[in-house]
Structures are given as structure tokens and as C-alpha cells.
Scaffold this motif. Sequence first.
Motif, PDB file in Angstrom:
ATOM      1  N   ILE A  69       0.830  -1.205   0.000  1.00 33.29           N
ATOM      2  CA  ILE A  69       0.000   0.000   0.000  1.00 33.29           C
ATOM      3  C   ILE A  69       0.864   1.255   0.000  1.00 33.29           C
ATOM      4  O   ILE A  69       0.652   2.175  -0.812  1.00 33.29           O
ATOM      5  CB  ILE A  69      -0.964  -0.010   1.204  1.00 33.29           C
ATOM      6  CG1 ILE A  69      -2.015  -1.101   1.016  1.00 33.29           C
ATOM      7  CG2 ILE A  69      -1.631   1.358   1.378  1.00 33.29           C
ATOM      8  CD1 ILE A  69      -2.839  -1.378   2.256  1.00 33.29           C
ATOM      9  N   CYS A  70       1.849   1.317   0.883  1.00 36.49           N
ATOM     10  CA  CYS A  70       2.692   2.516   0.976  1.00 36.49           C
ATOM     11  C   CYS A  70       3.517   2.737  -0.285  1.00 36.49           C
ATOM     12  O   CYS A  70       3.697   3.880  -0.721  1.00 36.49           O
ATOM     13  CB  CYS A  70       3.595   2.435   2.200  1.00 36.49           C
ATOM     14  SG  CYS A  70       2.701   2.598   3.749  1.00 36.49           S
ATOM     15  N   THR A  71       4.006   1.655  -0.890  1.00 37.69           N
ATOM     16  CA  THR A  71       4.774   1.795  -2.123  1.00 37.69           C
ATOM     17  C   THR A  71       3.888   2.304  -3.251  1.00 37.69           C
ATOM     18  O   THR A  71       4.279   3.213  -4.001  1.00 37.69           O
ATOM     19  CB  THR A  71       5.436   0.458  -2.506  1.00 37.69           C
ATOM     20  OG1 THR A  71       6.277   0.029  -1.438  1.00 37.69           O
ATOM     21  CG2 THR A  71       6.254   0.596  -3.775  1.00 37.69           C
ATOM     22  N   CYS A  72       2.691   1.762  -3.378  1.00 40.87           N
ATOM     23  CA  CYS A  72       1.770   2.235  -4.424  1.00 40.87           C
ATOM     24  C   CYS A  72       1.355   3.682  -4.175  1.00 40.87           C
ATOM     25  O   CYS A  72       1.231   4.460  -5.126  1.00 40.87           O
ATOM     26  CB  CYS A  72       0.549   1.326  -4.511  1.00 40.87           C
ATOM     27  SG  CYS A  72       0.921  -0.288  -5.225  1.00 40.87           S
ATOM     28  N   GLU A  73       1.156   4.053  -2.922  1.00 38.79           N
ATOM     29  CA  GLU A  73       0.833   5.448  -2.609  1.00 38.79           C
ATOM     30  C   GLU A  73       1.994   6.371  -2.974  1.00 38.79           C
ATOM     31  O   GLU A  73       1.789   7.455  -3.501  1.00 38.79           O
ATOM     32  CB  GLU A  73       0.483   5.604  -1.134  1.00 38.79           C
ATOM     33  CG  GLU A  73      -0.882   5.080  -0.788  1.00 38.79           C
ATOM     34  CD  GLU A  73      -1.212   5.156   0.692  1.00 38.79           C
ATOM     35  OE1 GLU A  73      -0.289   5.376   1.525  1.00 38.79           O
ATOM     36  OE2 GLU A  73      -2.393   4.990   1.030  1.00 38.79           O
ATOM     37  N   ARG A  74       3.220   5.945  -2.693  1.00 43.99           N
ATOM     38  CA  ARG A  74       4.395   6.762  -3.003  1.00 43.99           C
ATOM     39  C   ARG A  74       4.522   7.000  -4.504  1.00 43.99           C
ATOM     40  O   ARG A  74       4.876   8.075  -4.952  1.00 43.99           O
ATOM     41  CB  ARG A  74       5.650   6.094  -2.463  1.00 43.99           C
ATOM     42  CG  ARG A  74       6.959   6.775  -2.819  1.00 43.99           C
ATOM     43  CD  ARG A  74       7.065   8.210  -2.296  1.00 43.99           C
ATOM     44  NE  ARG A  74       7.024   8.297  -0.875  1.00 43.99           N
ATOM     45  CZ  ARG A  74       8.064   8.435  -0.076  1.00 43.99           C
ATOM     46  NH1 ARG A  74       9.266   8.514  -0.587  1.00 43.99           N
ATOM     47  NH2 ARG A  74       7.899   8.501   1.221  1.00 43.99           N
ATOM     48  N   PHE A  75       4.224   5.971  -5.296  1.00 40.47           N
ATOM     49  CA  PHE A  75       4.361   6.066  -6.750  1.00 40.47           C
ATOM     50  C   PHE A  75       3.032   6.344  -7.449  1.00 40.47           C
ATOM     51  O   PHE A  75       2.902   6.123  -8.651  1.00 40.47           O
ATOM     52  CB  PHE A  75       4.991   4.792  -7.303  1.00 40.47           C
ATOM     53  CG  PHE A  75       6.371   4.528  -6.773  1.00 40.47           C
ATOM     54  CD1 PHE A  75       7.331   5.532  -6.741  1.00 40.47           C
ATOM     55  CD2 PHE A  75       6.715   3.275  -6.300  1.00 40.47           C
ATOM     56  CE1 PHE A  75       8.609   5.292  -6.258  1.00 40.47           C
ATOM     57  CE2 PHE A  75       7.983   3.023  -5.808  1.00 40.47           C
ATOM     58  CZ  PHE A  75       8.936   4.030  -5.789  1.00 40.47           C
ATOM     59  N   GLU A  76       2.058   6.854  -6.707  1.00 40.87           N
ATOM     60  CA  GLU A  76       0.706   7.075  -7.230  1.00 40.87           C
ATOM     61  C   GLU A  76       0.701   7.889  -8.520  1.00 40.87           C
ATOM     62  O   GLU A  76      -0.011   7.575  -9.466  1.00 40.87           O
ATOM     63  CB  GLU A  76      -0.151   7.775  -6.178  1.00 40.87           C
ATOM     64  CG  GLU A  76      -1.547   8.100  -6.655  1.00 40.87           C
ATOM     65  CD  GLU A  76      -2.367   8.826  -5.606  1.00 40.87           C
ATOM     66  OE1 GLU A  76      -3.586   8.887  -5.794  1.00 40.87           O
ATOM     67  OE2 GLU A  76      -1.794   9.330  -4.619  1.00 40.87           O
TER      68      GLU A  76
END
Length: 101
Positions: A69-76
Motif C-alpha cells: 500500500i505505501c509503495t503504491c501510494e508513493r508512486f501514485e
Amino acid sequence: MLLSAKPLVMYNPLAETIVTCDASKIGIGGELSQLQANGEYKTVSFFSRSLQEFEKKYSVPELELLACICTCERFERFLWGKHFTLKTDHKSLLQLINGEI
């Protein structure tokens, strides 16, 4: 990997994209990579952070999911409206994603 002097590549909105995530007892991290014209995947960007105190109490599947989740949010901004592959090495998450649980 950082010491090997492999350069990062520029983001290409048309290239096949992979987001790879992982977690440990002290932190989470991920990588955004894309398929290049030569057939190799190259890194566009990295992400990592330490766990907060309350996150250190999470179970292993919860930590792995937090990393995703955090990785996808960072690269949103790179992923919004785009099909991409999410890679994780945690078996229970793979089963969950594939609808086996």
C-alpha cells in the motif's frame, strides 16, 4: 544495489511497469521499474521507510500488505490510470490477490 552504480532511468508512461514491495521487522520498501527497449527491467525509483512503533506490532502479512500500500501510494502519480504488476514474495498475500483464500 545502490553501490553498484546502476543508473536510474526516466519514467516512460507507455512502458510496462512493475512495483515490487517487501517488508521486514524494522522497515518497508519498494521499487518502481519499467521494461526497456532492450528487454531489461530498469529501476525508475526506490522507496523505503522505517516502521513506526505501533506498526512493529503488525503480523507479517499485515507488514507485507503495508509495504504494498505505501509503495503504491508513493508512486501514485506514476501508476494512476495505468495497468501495472505488483510483485511481492509473501505467499499468503499472493493467495489473497489470486482469490485463493
